[in-house]
Design an enzyme around this catalytic site. Structure first.
Site, PDB file in Angstrom:
ATOM      1  N   ARG A 113      -3.877   2.988  17.045  1.00  0.00           N
ATOM      2  CA  ARG A 113      -4.786   2.457  16.024  1.00  0.00           C
ATOM      3  C   ARG A 113      -4.599   3.252  14.748  1.00  0.00           C
ATOM      4  O   ARG A 113      -3.901   4.271  14.733  1.00  0.00           O
ATOM      5  CB  ARG A 113      -6.232   2.626  16.544  1.00  0.00           C
ATOM      6  CG  ARG A 113      -7.294   1.747  15.892  1.00  0.00           C
ATOM      7  CD  ARG A 113      -7.043   0.290  16.144  1.00  0.00           C
ATOM      8  NE  ARG A 113      -8.184  -0.548  15.775  1.00  0.00           N
ATOM      9  CZ  ARG A 113      -8.298  -1.202  14.617  1.00  0.00           C
ATOM     10  NH1 ARG A 113      -7.365  -1.109  13.694  1.00  0.00           N
ATOM     11  NH2 ARG A 113      -9.358  -1.966  14.384  1.00  0.00           N
ATOM     12  N   LYS A 114      -5.253   2.792  13.663  1.00  0.00           N
ATOM     13  CA  LYS A 114      -5.241   3.573  12.426  1.00  0.00           C
ATOM     14  C   LYS A 114      -5.856   4.951  12.652  1.00  0.00           C
ATOM     15  O   LYS A 114      -6.652   5.137  13.589  1.00  0.00           O
ATOM     16  CB  LYS A 114      -6.009   2.831  11.330  1.00  0.00           C
ATOM     17  CG  LYS A 114      -7.510   2.824  11.537  1.00  0.00           C
ATOM     18  CD  LYS A 114      -8.285   1.933  10.564  1.00  0.00           C
ATOM     19  CE  LYS A 114      -8.240   2.382   9.141  1.00  0.00           C
ATOM     20  NZ  LYS A 114      -9.307   1.681   8.323  1.00  0.00           N
ATOM     21  N   CYS A 153     -14.608  -1.429   4.420  1.00  0.00           N
ATOM     22  CA  CYS A 153     -13.617  -0.683   3.633  1.00  0.00           C
ATOM     23  C   CYS A 153     -14.269  -0.122   2.372  1.00  0.00           C
ATOM     24  O   CYS A 153     -13.838   0.882   1.830  1.00  0.00           O
ATOM     25  CB  CYS A 153     -12.467  -1.596   3.234  1.00  0.00           C
ATOM     26  SG  CYS A 153     -11.687  -2.395   4.629  1.00  0.00           S
ATOM     27  N   GLY A 154     -15.319  -0.783   1.907  1.00  0.00           N
ATOM     28  CA  GLY A 154     -16.057  -0.299   0.725  1.00  0.00           C
ATOM     29  C   GLY A 154     -17.152   0.690   1.103  1.00  0.00           C
ATOM     30  O   GLY A 154     -17.950   1.074   0.250  1.00  0.00           O
ATOM     31  N   GLY A 166     -16.645  -6.694   1.577  1.00  0.00           N
ATOM     32  CA  GLY A 166     -16.628  -8.137   1.815  1.00  0.00           C
ATOM     33  C   GLY A 166     -16.897  -8.567   3.241  1.00  0.00           C
ATOM     34  O   GLY A 166     -17.141  -9.743   3.505  1.00  0.00           O
ATOM     35  N   ARG A 214       0.842  -1.205   0.000  1.00  0.00           N
ATOM     36  CA  ARG A 214       0.000   0.000   0.000  1.00  0.00           C
ATOM     37  C   ARG A 214       0.872   1.248   0.000  1.00  0.00           C
ATOM     38  O   ARG A 214       1.815   1.351   0.780  1.00  0.00           O
ATOM     39  CB  ARG A 214      -0.915  -0.005   1.218  1.00  0.00           C
ATOM     40  CG  ARG A 214      -1.844   1.192   1.259  1.00  0.00           C
ATOM     41  CD  ARG A 214      -2.726   1.173   2.494  1.00  0.00           C
ATOM     42  NE  ARG A 214      -3.757   0.165   2.401  1.00  0.00           N
ATOM     43  CZ  ARG A 214      -4.465  -0.261   3.453  1.00  0.00           C
ATOM     44  NH1 ARG A 214      -4.230   0.222   4.653  1.00  0.00           N
ATOM     45  NH2 ARG A 214      -5.409  -1.175   3.302  1.00  0.00           N
TER      46      ARG A 214
HETATM   47 FE1  SRM Z   1      -9.816  -1.238   5.203  1.00  0.00          FE
HETATM   48  C1  SRM Z   1      -8.626  -3.596   7.328  1.00  0.00           C
HETATM   49  C2  SRM Z   1      -8.488  -2.821   2.609  1.00  0.00           C
HETATM   50  C3  SRM Z   1     -10.321   1.528   3.327  1.00  0.00           C
HETATM   51  C4  SRM Z   1     -11.905  -0.020   7.616  1.00  0.00           C
HETATM   52  N1  SRM Z   1      -8.691  -2.887   5.017  1.00  0.00           N
HETATM   53  C5  SRM Z   1      -8.288  -3.713   6.015  1.00  0.00           C
HETATM   54  C6  SRM Z   1      -7.298  -4.746   5.505  1.00  0.00           C
HETATM   55  C7  SRM Z   1      -5.922  -4.195   5.736  1.00  0.00           C
HETATM   56  C8  SRM Z   1      -7.461  -6.110   6.198  1.00  0.00           C
HETATM   57  C9  SRM Z   1      -6.413  -7.108   5.787  1.00  0.00           C
HETATM   58  O1  SRM Z   1      -5.363  -7.180   6.409  1.00  0.00           O
HETATM   59  O2  SRM Z   1      -6.632  -7.800   4.808  1.00  0.00           O
HETATM   60  C10 SRM Z   1      -7.698  -4.784   4.012  1.00  0.00           C
HETATM   61  C11 SRM Z   1      -6.599  -5.121   3.030  1.00  0.00           C
HETATM   62  C12 SRM Z   1      -7.195  -5.890   1.868  1.00  0.00           C
HETATM   63  C13 SRM Z   1      -6.370  -5.809   0.638  1.00  0.00           C
HETATM   64  O3  SRM Z   1      -5.662  -6.800   0.323  1.00  0.00           O
HETATM   65  O4  SRM Z   1      -6.473  -4.811  -0.079  1.00  0.00           O
HETATM   66  C14 SRM Z   1      -8.311  -3.411   3.843  1.00  0.00           C
HETATM   67  N2  SRM Z   1      -9.368  -0.696   3.345  1.00  0.00           N
HETATM   68  C15 SRM Z   1      -8.917  -1.529   2.379  1.00  0.00           C
HETATM   69  C16 SRM Z   1      -8.970  -0.874   1.018  1.00  0.00           C
HETATM   70  C17 SRM Z   1      -7.846  -1.331   0.091  1.00  0.00           C
HETATM   71  C18 SRM Z   1     -10.341  -1.150   0.373  1.00  0.00           C
HETATM   72  C19 SRM Z   1     -10.380  -0.831  -1.108  1.00  0.00           C
HETATM   73  O5  SRM Z   1     -10.490  -1.783  -1.880  1.00  0.00           O
HETATM   74  O6  SRM Z   1     -10.292   0.331  -1.488  1.00  0.00           O
HETATM   75  C20 SRM Z   1      -8.913   0.602   1.432  1.00  0.00           C
HETATM   76  C21 SRM Z   1      -7.514   1.124   1.574  1.00  0.00           C
HETATM   77  C22 SRM Z   1      -7.477   2.575   1.944  1.00  0.00           C
HETATM   78  C23 SRM Z   1      -6.094   3.164   1.880  1.00  0.00           C
HETATM   79  O7  SRM Z   1      -5.658   3.461   0.778  1.00  0.00           O
HETATM   80  O8  SRM Z   1      -5.478   3.330   2.932  1.00  0.00           O
HETATM   81  C24 SRM Z   1      -9.575   0.511   2.800  1.00  0.00           C
HETATM   82  N3  SRM Z   1     -10.858   0.475   5.454  1.00  0.00           N
HETATM   83  C25 SRM Z   1     -11.023   1.454   4.510  1.00  0.00           C
HETATM   84  C26 SRM Z   1     -12.058   2.355   4.921  1.00  0.00           C
HETATM   85  C27 SRM Z   1     -12.607   3.507   4.095  1.00  0.00           C
HETATM   86  C28 SRM Z   1     -11.942   4.828   4.349  1.00  0.00           C
HETATM   87  O9  SRM Z   1     -10.852   4.906   4.901  1.00  0.00           O
HETATM   88  O10 SRM Z   1     -12.585   5.816   3.980  1.00  0.00           O
HETATM   89  C29 SRM Z   1     -12.517   1.907   6.147  1.00  0.00           C
HETATM   90  C30 SRM Z   1     -13.664   2.506   6.980  1.00  0.00           C
HETATM   91  C31 SRM Z   1     -13.250   3.809   7.547  1.00  0.00           C
HETATM   92  C32 SRM Z   1     -12.466   3.686   8.816  1.00  0.00           C
HETATM   93  O11 SRM Z   1     -11.362   3.187   8.835  1.00  0.00           O
HETATM   94  O12 SRM Z   1     -12.979   4.076   9.803  1.00  0.00           O
HETATM   95  C33 SRM Z   1     -11.752   0.727   6.466  1.00  0.00           C
HETATM   96  N4  SRM Z   1     -10.180  -1.704   7.154  1.00  0.00           N
HETATM   97  C34 SRM Z   1     -11.110  -1.105   7.940  1.00  0.00           C
HETATM   98  C35 SRM Z   1     -11.134  -1.785   9.209  1.00  0.00           C
HETATM   99  C36 SRM Z   1     -12.027  -1.418  10.424  1.00  0.00           C
HETATM  100  C37 SRM Z   1     -11.324  -0.372  11.263  1.00  0.00           C
HETATM  101  C38 SRM Z   1     -11.701  -0.410  12.708  1.00  0.00           C
HETATM  102  O13 SRM Z   1     -11.599   0.647  13.370  1.00  0.00           O
HETATM  103  O14 SRM Z   1     -12.043  -1.471  13.242  1.00  0.00           O
HETATM  104  C39 SRM Z   1     -10.191  -2.827   9.121  1.00  0.00           C
HETATM  105  C40 SRM Z   1      -9.834  -3.848  10.217  1.00  0.00           C
HETATM  106  C41 SRM Z   1      -8.825  -3.296  11.171  1.00  0.00           C
HETATM  107  O15 SRM Z   1      -8.234  -2.239  10.996  1.00  0.00           O
HETATM  108  O16 SRM Z   1      -8.649  -3.990  12.175  1.00  0.00           O
HETATM  109  C42 SRM Z   1      -9.614  -2.743   7.818  1.00  0.00           C
HETATM  110 FE1  SF4 Z   2     -11.204  -7.050   3.499  1.00  0.00          FE
HETATM  111 FE2  SF4 Z   2     -11.943  -4.586   4.152  1.00  0.00          FE
HETATM  112 FE3  SF4 Z   2     -13.269  -5.879   2.275  1.00  0.00          FE
HETATM  113 FE4  SF4 Z   2     -13.441  -6.674   4.842  1.00  0.00          FE
HETATM  114  S1  SF4 Z   2     -14.195  -4.795   3.988  1.00  0.00           S
HETATM  115  S2  SF4 Z   2     -13.215  -7.942   3.014  1.00  0.00           S
HETATM  116  S3  SF4 Z   2     -11.351  -6.164   5.565  1.00  0.00           S
HETATM  117  S4  SF4 Z   2     -11.102  -5.259   2.184  1.00  0.00           S
END
Ligand code: SRM
Ligand code: SF4
Length: 596
Positions: free
Chosen positions: A249-250, A520-521, A515, A131
């Site tokens: 955290r993030k 994240c979507g 998913g 990333r």
């Molecule tokens: Fe996300 C975790 C992908 C935007 C909430 N997210 C993950 C992980 C890293 C989980 C993992 O290890 O597999 C996913 C990686 C999958 C992969 O192979 O791509 C993943 N998140 C993504 C992306 C790639 C989705 C996409 O297809 O666009 C986005 C990457 C953003 C970036 O460039 O940094 C992405 N994730 C988001 C968003 C939307 C946003 O930021 O506007 C959210 C909701 C907003 C937020 O964070 O509040 C989001 N992702 C999460 C969470 C839940 C966070 C929490 O507080 O619990 C997780 C799980 C975690 O962090 O424990 C997570």
């Molecule tokens: Fe993976 Fe985020 Fe999609 Fe869940 S919402 S399947 S953590 S990329």
């Protein structure tokens, strides 16, 4: 002189000039500084260099010691070690001294995330997603070709994704290749450092920055400055900032540049919403806090009661103050409660505001926090990003191009790079809808651009897609993500096309796929949100578990943003015969669709 710098100067390393900056607002990093990777790769690491943990107060360290397993892993070996380890692991794997399976498990699963390397262990063992950080979502043709060159060798899984934070992810990457990619990124004024796990994530800004007649604030300078704050070492001016390397955290920051709120401030930990000072007329930002999505809780941002001037010092200082409080005081035990909203609620909004003001004052930078200003109330219609639209610059237009579900093959990356070189001086902007935009296209060139083969015929890339297929967003899903309950991107792209063929709508309908409940979507922000979940179905007379979803309806974005908190349906099987009739019905009853 700082010991680390002395050591490093003595090592006699050469300064690498920055190649090409994507916007008028170059980051600090762009001024030909030294790169962390050069230093660490040389093994020139002073023991006196601060770690992420060395910035934490004693009390926070004590809480971390009793904290979650990730907190313990960070204390045991500081996240900044990842900036060194990736080079060392790569060297040893290349030289046959070890295999990726022998990499220390906590590094493989956790610490390497600090250099943006996420092991896709469940789906593609040994292969990583890398990333990046793309402040304000601005890239250039050289970077786009570089991404294509990096992933091409990985075959089917070698693809490039545009993310929902207007960012880039490279897929299929191996540990042994990572240093070359990181060096290539750094030479192109980009980084992958501090893009995942407990880091400040990509700075989202306005995709129309500098080209829009309704712009209130140009967000580029602020996104770059904040990117430097969180991921540029202030001492060495190399990528990777230990000050913010041990967050609880993030942390998400978004800066809007107009009333459209293309940056989605309402779902970020800090959202800056442009708003003029009612007394002085000076432009600034109302500060909203705590928006986020997760399995445990989904929260819309709340007003913080604060307004700041739209100048670099005010924006950086405010964010630095909030980050400092967040870093030292947020929960270290329960990761579900470690997001900013919980801390703001613990303080109470007013008390949190007072704490931020006190912190800002303690920096003695002359930055003032004002009371929140009244938002404009006259009617405003949110604009579209896809298609051809006028710019504030006479004779120039912006052209938004659909990239279905944000997924790009190496070939498509090169096609976009070629388009950018021909029509937009090499500049490409990414959007949180996972699409791209070419700025500053001459009106006179539009017909030629629209006739380009890569935007026509069988091509996935389109300038004027249908109102449904053009507004599909999807998270990564089961192809790569180990947390996914369903495959998303391929369903999302196909279903968008099928619905387009079945109904007519009179406005864009935003269908988001995610998913799992991490969202994240961003399904709660969508017109129609599809979240992976369990379902059952009669198959050959047996009640079987099948891939399914929950459906959310009615999320809003823009000035009157609203999140759809509860699903309207659950347990819907993903098969076309089950899902399509349900969606067509929702499109008809909620969005006035007419069947063809
Ligand atoms: Fe996300 C975790 C992908 C935007 C909430 N997210 C993950 C992980 C890293 C989980 C993992 O290890 O597999 C996913 C990686 C999958 C992969 O192979 O791509 C993943 N998140 C993504 C992306 C790639 C989705 C996409 O297809 O666009 C986005 C990457 C953003 C970036 O460039 O940094 C992405 N994730 C988001 C968003 C939307 C946003 O930021 O506007 C959210 C909701 C907003 C937020 O964070 O509040 C989001 N992702 C999460 C969470 C839940 C966070 C929490 O507080 O619990 C997780 C799980 C975690 O962090 O424990 C997570
Ligand atoms: Fe993976 Fe985020 Fe999609 Fe869940 S919402 S399947 S953590 S990329």
């Amino acid at each position: 002189m700082n010991v680390f710098l002395t050591t490093f100067v003595a090592a006699g390393a050469v300064t690498v000039a920055n190649a090409f900056a994507p916007s008028n607002f170059m980051s600090k990093f762009a001024h030909g500084t030294r790169f962390a990777t050069e230093i660490y790769a040389d093994g020139v690491v002073s023991t006196e260099k601060p770690t992420g943990t060395s910035f934490l107060p004693e009390e926070t360290i004590e809480r971390a010691k009793a904290g979650s397993p990730i907190e313990k892993a960070k204390l045991e070996k500081d996240p900044i070690n990842a900036w060194v380890d990736i080079y060392e692991y790569a060297r040893r794997i290349r030289e046959g001294e070890m295999t990726w399976e022998e990499v220390e498990k906590a590094d493989l699963d956790t610490r390497l995330k600090y250099v943006g390397m996420l092991h896709r262990n469940k789906r593609t063992p040994g292969k990583f997603m890398m990333r990046l950080k793309v402040p304000n979502g601005i890239v250039n043709s050289d970077q786009m070709r570089f991404y294509a060159d990096c992933v091409e060798k990985y075959g089917d899984i070698g693809v490039v994704d545009i993310t929902t934070r207007a960012n880039i992810q490279l897929r299929g990457v191996t540990i042994e290749d990572a240093p070359d990619i990181i060096d290539g990124l750094h030479a192109r004024n980009q980084t992958s450092f501090q893009s995942a796990l407990d880091s400040v994530r990509n700075m989202v800004g306005n995709p129309l920055a500098g080209i829009d007649d309704q712009e209130m604030v140009d967000t580029r300078e602020f996104c770059n400055a904040l990117n430097d704050l969180v991921s540029l070492d202030p001492v060495t001016e190399t990528r990777g900032n230990p000050m913010w390397a041990n967050l609880p955290r993030k942390f998400n920051i978004a800066i809007s540049g107009s009333r459209d709120d293309f940056a989605h401030t309402h779902i970020n930990d800090i959202g800056l919403q442009p708003c003029a000072n009612t007394e002085t007329g000076e432009m600034g930002f109302n500060v909203v806090l705590g928006g986020y999505m997760s399995i445990k809780r989904v929260a819309e941002s709340i007003d913080s009661g604060m307004w700041i001037k739209a100048d670099r010092e005010s924006v950086v200082t405010l964010c630095e103050a909030i980050l400092r409080i967040f870093r030292d005081e947020s929960d270290r035990k329960d990761r579900q409660k470690a997001r900013l909203m919980w801390l703001v609620e613990k303080y109470g909004v007013n008390e949190f505001k007072n704490a931020v003001i006190k912190e800002v004052d303690s920096y003695n930078r002359g930055v003032k926090i004002y009371d929140q200003q009244s938002r404009p109330t006259d009617n405003f219609e949110r604009r579209e990003l896809l298609g051809v639209h006028p710019q504030k610059q006479t004779g120039k237009v912006r052209v938004g191009i659909l990239v279905p579900t944000g997924r790009l093959s190496p070939n498509e990356c090169r096609q976009l790079a070629d388009l950018a070189d021909t029509y937009s001086k090499g500049e490409i902007r990414l959007t949180v809808e996972q699409n791209i935009l070419l700025p500053n296209v001459y009106e006179a060139d539009v017909a030629e651009l629209l006739a380009e083969p890569c935007l026509n015929g069988e091509s996935r890339l389109k300038v004027n897609p249908g109102l449904i297929e053009g507004n599909v967003v999807s998270c990564t899903g089961a192809q790569f993500c180990g947390l996914a309950l369903i495959e998303t991107k391929s369903h999302a792209e196909e279903l968008g096309k099928k619905l387009e063929a079945l109904v007519t709508v009179d406005r864009p309908i935003r269908i988001h796929w995610t998913g799992c409940p991490n969202s994240c979507g961003q399904v709660q922000a969508a017109d129609i949100g599809i979240m992976g979940g369990p379902a059952r179905k009669e198959i050959d007379g047996k009640n079987m578990a099948v891939p399914g979803c929950k459906i959310f309806v009615g999320g809003r974005i823009g000035e009157n943003a609203h999140l759809a908190m509860e699903p309207v349906k659950s347990g819907v099987p993903l098969d076309d015969e089950d899902l399509i009739p349900v969606l067509v019905e929702i499109l008809k009853t909620e969005f006035g669709a007419v069947e063809k």
